[in-house]
Design an enzyme around this catalytic site. Structure first.
Site, PDB file in Angstrom:
ATOM      1  N   GLU A 232       2.806  -0.468   4.755  1.00 36.08           N
ATOM      2  CA  GLU A 232       2.326   0.424   4.678  1.00 36.08           C
ATOM      3  C   GLU A 232       3.412   1.308   4.085  1.00 36.08           C
ATOM      4  O   GLU A 232       4.083   1.235   4.387  1.00 36.08           O
ATOM      5  CB  GLU A 232       1.769   0.920   5.715  1.00 36.08           C
ATOM      6  CG  GLU A 232      -0.223   0.796   5.461  1.00 36.08           C
ATOM      7  CD  GLU A 232      -1.295   2.005   4.578  1.00 36.08           C
ATOM      8  OE1 GLU A 232      -0.626   2.805   3.735  1.00 36.08           O
ATOM      9  OE2 GLU A 232      -2.235   1.411   4.455  1.00 36.08           O
TER      10      GLU A 232
ATOM     11  N   HIS B  99       0.607  -1.167   0.125  1.00 36.98           N
ATOM     12  CA  HIS B  99       0.131  -0.214  -0.150  1.00 36.98           C
ATOM     13  C   HIS B  99       0.888   1.225   0.195  1.00 36.98           C
ATOM     14  O   HIS B  99       2.320   1.018   0.413  1.00 36.98           O
ATOM     15  CB  HIS B  99      -0.817   0.154   1.387  1.00 36.98           C
ATOM     16  CG  HIS B  99      -1.821  -1.386   1.947  1.00 36.98           C
ATOM     17  ND1 HIS B  99      -2.987  -0.914   1.189  1.00 36.98           N
ATOM     18  CD2 HIS B  99      -1.301  -2.430   2.197  1.00 36.98           C
ATOM     19  CE1 HIS B  99      -3.465  -2.428   1.558  1.00 36.98           C
ATOM     20  NE2 HIS B  99      -2.448  -3.003   2.255  1.00 36.98           N
ATOM     21  N   TYR B 100       0.328   2.718  -0.273  1.00 40.64           N
ATOM     22  CA  TYR B 100       1.222   3.929   0.229  1.00 40.64           C
ATOM     23  C   TYR B 100       0.569   4.065   0.734  1.00 40.64           C
ATOM     24  O   TYR B 100      -0.971   4.161   1.246  1.00 40.64           O
ATOM     25  CB  TYR B 100       0.806   4.516  -1.008  1.00 40.64           C
ATOM     26  CG  TYR B 100      -0.249   5.055  -2.076  1.00 40.64           C
ATOM     27  CD1 TYR B 100      -1.054   5.735  -1.262  1.00 40.64           C
ATOM     28  CD2 TYR B 100       0.546   5.197  -3.266  1.00 40.64           C
ATOM     29  CE1 TYR B 100      -2.327   6.030  -2.626  1.00 40.64           C
ATOM     30  CE2 TYR B 100      -0.568   5.793  -4.288  1.00 40.64           C
ATOM     31  CZ  TYR B 100      -2.269   6.613  -3.592  1.00 40.64           C
ATOM     32  OH  TYR B 100      -2.860   6.731  -4.583  1.00 40.64           O
TER      33      TYR B 100
ATOM     34  N   ASP C  89      -3.577   2.621  -4.671  1.00 38.77           N
ATOM     35  CA  ASP C  89      -2.116   1.688  -4.056  1.00 38.77           C
ATOM     36  C   ASP C  89      -1.455   0.817  -4.063  1.00 38.77           C
ATOM     37  O   ASP C  89      -2.210  -0.357  -4.960  1.00 38.77           O
ATOM     38  CB  ASP C  89      -2.076   2.802  -3.121  1.00 38.77           C
ATOM     39  CG  ASP C  89      -2.657   1.817  -1.695  1.00 38.77           C
ATOM     40  OD1 ASP C  89      -4.238   1.594  -2.455  1.00 38.77           O
ATOM     41  OD2 ASP C  89      -3.020   1.789  -1.463  1.00 38.77           O
TER      42      ASP C  89
END
Length: 265
Positions: free
Chosen positions: A97, A32-33, A149
């Site tokens: 993340e 993910h971002y 993302d």
């Protein structure tokens, strides 16, 4: 809380987790971002109970690795989605993340130090849990249309070259037949079948609808990032065919020559 990896630089326990539902070990790794202004803002948000979101790890732009949820637990990072006919991605996966402002806040390339940490941590995770390369995915892969993302700037090719994930050389852009929103027929159904065979959640209806466009965009962001437009041109189709053929257990034989149907119909 005890770190699961020797690569962890710090712990920031999040209250947002639960038990894995029916799965004793993860089988996917989801990238993910953060999509927020900075890493500290993202950490604070994921550690607030009212946010109802978390991930197992966060990787800062300088490469620092923070663990928020134990790998044995179910972090709340993926939401609704599916891959290869499997839902409840949170119960089946580990989430990372990666600090980046995202498409809505000044999307930019991932710094080398950050990418190096993504690679090292990713290899550590897939090695310990025997996660197959084709299950190293972006959030957009498991939730097309809803999420985008980690995006087209994420260095999937470099990671795969170093042993993390599944990737093939994208076919160069060229002319030829293409399919887009509103097209229909057997070639569209063949393209949809190929996407489904790789793992995307799509039915071979034969109609190039908004769902097909969203899945095509997700595929392009991951595997053909030089042009992300949701159009199934020959570069996209050939890259998908090549990717299917590169799987350890290729489903191409069962597809009955899908690429040929696309080209000749």
């Amino acid at each position: 809380m005890i770190a699961d990896s020797g690569l962890v630089d710090g712990l920031r326990p999040s209250p947002n987790f639960g038990e894995r539902r029916g799965h004793s070990r993860p089988e996917m790794l989801i990238m993910h971002y953060t999509g927020m202004a900075d890493g500290e803002s993202a950490l604070r948000w994921m550690c607030m109970e009212r946010s109802q979101v978390s991930s197992h790890y966060l990787i800062q732009e300088d490469g620092g690795v923070v663990q928020l949820v134990c790998e044995a637990d179910r972090a709340w990072h993926a939401g609704a989605g599916d891959w290869r006919g499997r839902d409840d991605i949170n119960s089946r996966s580990i989430g990372i993340e990666i600090v980046n402002p995202g498409h809505e806040h000044g999307y930019r390339a991932y710094p080398p130090a950050q990418v190096a940490s993504v690679l090292a941590l990713g290899l550590d995770i897939v090695g310990r849990h025997a996660i197959p390369p084709e299950n190293v995915l972006g959030h957009s892969d498991v939730a097309p249309g809803r999420k985008q993302d980690p995006g087209e700037l994420f260095p999937w090719a470099d990671l795969a070259a170093a042993g993390l994930g599944h990737f093939v050389r994208p076919e160069r852009l060229s002319g030829g037949r293409f399919f887009g929103r509103g097209d229909s027929g057997e070639p569209v159904a063949a393209f949809q079948s190929m996407l489904a065979a790789y793992g995307y959640g799509i039915d071979p209806t034969g109609d190039f609808d908004e769902r097909t466009r969203a899945v095509t965009i997700a595929f392009q962001q991951h595997f053909r990032p030089c042009k992300v437009d949701g159009i199934a041109d020959m570069s996209t189709i050939t890259t998908l065919y090549r990717l299917l053929g590169a799987l350890a257990s290729s489903p191409l034989a069962a597809q009955g020559g899908s690429r040929g149907a696309i080209r000749t119909a």
